[in-house]
Design an enzyme around this catalytic site. Sequence first.
Site, PDB file in Angstrom:
ATOM      1  N   ARG A  70      20.551 -10.587  -6.383  1.00 28.81           N
ATOM      2  CA  ARG A  70      19.210 -11.119  -6.114  1.00 28.81           C
ATOM      3  C   ARG A  70      19.049 -12.460  -6.821  1.00 28.81           C
ATOM      4  O   ARG A  70      19.162 -12.533  -8.042  1.00 28.81           O
ATOM      5  CB  ARG A  70      18.145 -10.120  -6.574  1.00 28.81           C
ATOM      6  N   HIS A 114      10.094 -17.803  -7.051  1.00 28.53           N
ATOM      7  CA  HIS A 114      10.060 -17.195  -8.387  1.00 28.53           C
ATOM      8  C   HIS A 114       9.447 -18.229  -9.344  1.00 28.53           C
ATOM      9  O   HIS A 114      10.117 -18.747 -10.237  1.00 28.53           O
ATOM     10  CB  HIS A 114      11.469 -16.769  -8.806  1.00 28.53           C
ATOM     11  N   ASN A 280       9.490  -4.181 -10.269  1.00 30.99           N
ATOM     12  CA  ASN A 280      10.066  -4.689 -11.520  1.00 30.99           C
ATOM     13  C   ASN A 280       9.396  -3.920 -12.654  1.00 30.99           C
ATOM     14  O   ASN A 280       8.158  -3.922 -12.751  1.00 30.99           O
ATOM     15  CB  ASN A 280       9.772  -6.176 -11.704  1.00 30.99           C
ATOM     16  N   GLU A 342      13.989  -5.354 -10.661  1.00 30.86           N
ATOM     17  CA  GLU A 342      14.290  -5.854 -12.019  1.00 30.86           C
ATOM     18  C   GLU A 342      14.060  -4.741 -13.015  1.00 30.86           C
ATOM     19  O   GLU A 342      13.061  -4.029 -12.934  1.00 30.86           O
ATOM     20  CB  GLU A 342      13.358  -7.006 -12.449  1.00 30.86           C
TER      21      GLU A 342
HETATM   22  C1  FCB Z   1      10.062 -10.703 -15.416  1.00 31.20           C
HETATM   23  C2  FCB Z   1      10.394 -11.957 -14.637  1.00 31.20           C
HETATM   24  C3  FCB Z   1      11.772 -12.497 -14.908  1.00 31.20           C
HETATM   25  C4  FCB Z   1      12.163 -12.359 -16.354  1.00 31.20           C
HETATM   26  C5  FCB Z   1      11.894 -10.977 -16.863  1.00 31.20           C
HETATM   27  C6  FCB Z   1      12.315 -10.752 -18.297  1.00 31.20           C
HETATM   28  O1  FCB Z   1       8.678 -10.559 -15.517  1.00 31.20           O
HETATM   29  O2  FCB Z   1      10.290 -11.730 -13.249  1.00 31.20           O
HETATM   30  O3  FCB Z   1      11.805 -13.821 -14.457  1.00 31.20           O
HETATM   31  O4  FCB Z   1      11.522 -13.322 -17.096  1.00 31.20           O
HETATM   32  O5  FCB Z   1      10.530 -10.677 -16.723  1.00 31.20           O
END
Ligand code: FCB
Length: 425
Positions: A70, A114, A280, A342
């Site tokens: 990703r 992003h 995430n 994430e």
């Molecule tokens: C998330 C973000 C990513 C990174 C992680 C640690 O919130 O999407 O870019 O900074 O935290």
Amino acid sequence: MENLTFPPDFLWGVSTSAFQIEGATDADGRGRSIWDKFTADQGQIVADDHYHRYPEDVALLADLGVGAYRMSFAWPRIQPNGGGVPNPRGLDFYDRLLDAVCAAGISPVGTVYHWDLPQALEDAGGWLARDTAARFADYAAILGERFADRVRMWIPINEPMVTTVYGYAIGEYAPGKTLLLGAVPTAHHQHLAHGLATQALRAAGAESIGTANHHSPVWPAGDGEGDRAAANWLDALLNRLFADPVLLGTYPDEMHEHLPEGFDGDLPVIAQPLDFYGVNYYEPQGAAAPGEGNPLPFELRPIDGYPRTTNDSPIVPDGLRELLVGFRERYGEALPPVYITENGCSFDGVHDPERIEFLEGHLTAVRAAMSAGVDVRGYFVWSLLDNFEWSKGYAPRFGLVQVDYETQRRTPKDSFAWYRKLVRK
Ligand code: FCB
């Protein structure tokens, strides 16, 4: 690791984002983004110089053996001023990168945005301006037309919550505005952008479209009515404000008075059918009743009693199970298959048993959620490389691969070897 068994078609991946790794902020006609401006006092953000070193990074991905990678596209490389004809040299970079990823047998997952909004668009109101959604759809169409032949899975916007809360409400992230609840319209405009981009991507042949939404279970500090009401309100702000419109086509009642007038007319566009819902997850959030004079209906409270990362996040693996099971209960059949887009932690050093334990714990939680009926199809570690962690700079180290910022030397950590073994199993 022995107990971690996943279905054979479970998708294993790692995640990165453009501004956090690419560097080369002046190269090949790239324009300025809100993050260039926000970090101007630090000079240019070289980050991992991935723009020039991507072949080495793709070789690391190949060695790791992941099925998916990703990454995000930098809007200011594609449209340096946020609109108009695309910059061919920006598109060429992503051609080279995606060709290399595909040649390694890895499926790229494309995040359209992003957080690196072209500064010209911020000057015109940024996400407070409804027109930014239309500009975003044009940008997404350019990417879809050029790259949908190689990118199967698409994510229009990474973590709109973080842009709204950290970017426009409290000003810890670019563009640094401190509007408190006056930031809620930026959630609506990002949702509209997501819906319009989803239509544009589909028209360009994108096969699979989803989200990468940041979610945290919200825990009341105590059992009292005040703390529970505060937690419920914060849950509306952090979670339901971002999931309900895309999954249910509604907004939580608490948010109505803060949204732009006529918001409900946009809900059919926002609630486009999705192929997956990306979550995430990092940590739960604590909330207590607001003290006297607090303009907000809640107060944040640290989650105590858990070990913490070097970035001071409490480590609560079961919060991920709780979150996923709660989603399944709330959204039922409206919830498409889930990917963890994430999850990760910051720890120092190439010998990083803490990260291995973190990943193992969170994957155990994912497995438990699956056993409880949540349809989870894949998991992406944040992140492949140590990188530029926004307002915290280079200090937190989230990578499976260590980066020496003096020499740009990459060294796989113990957690890299551990994850490699797991994904190859
Ligand atoms: C998330 C973000 C990513 C990174 C992680 C640690 O919130 O999407 O870019 O900074 O935290």
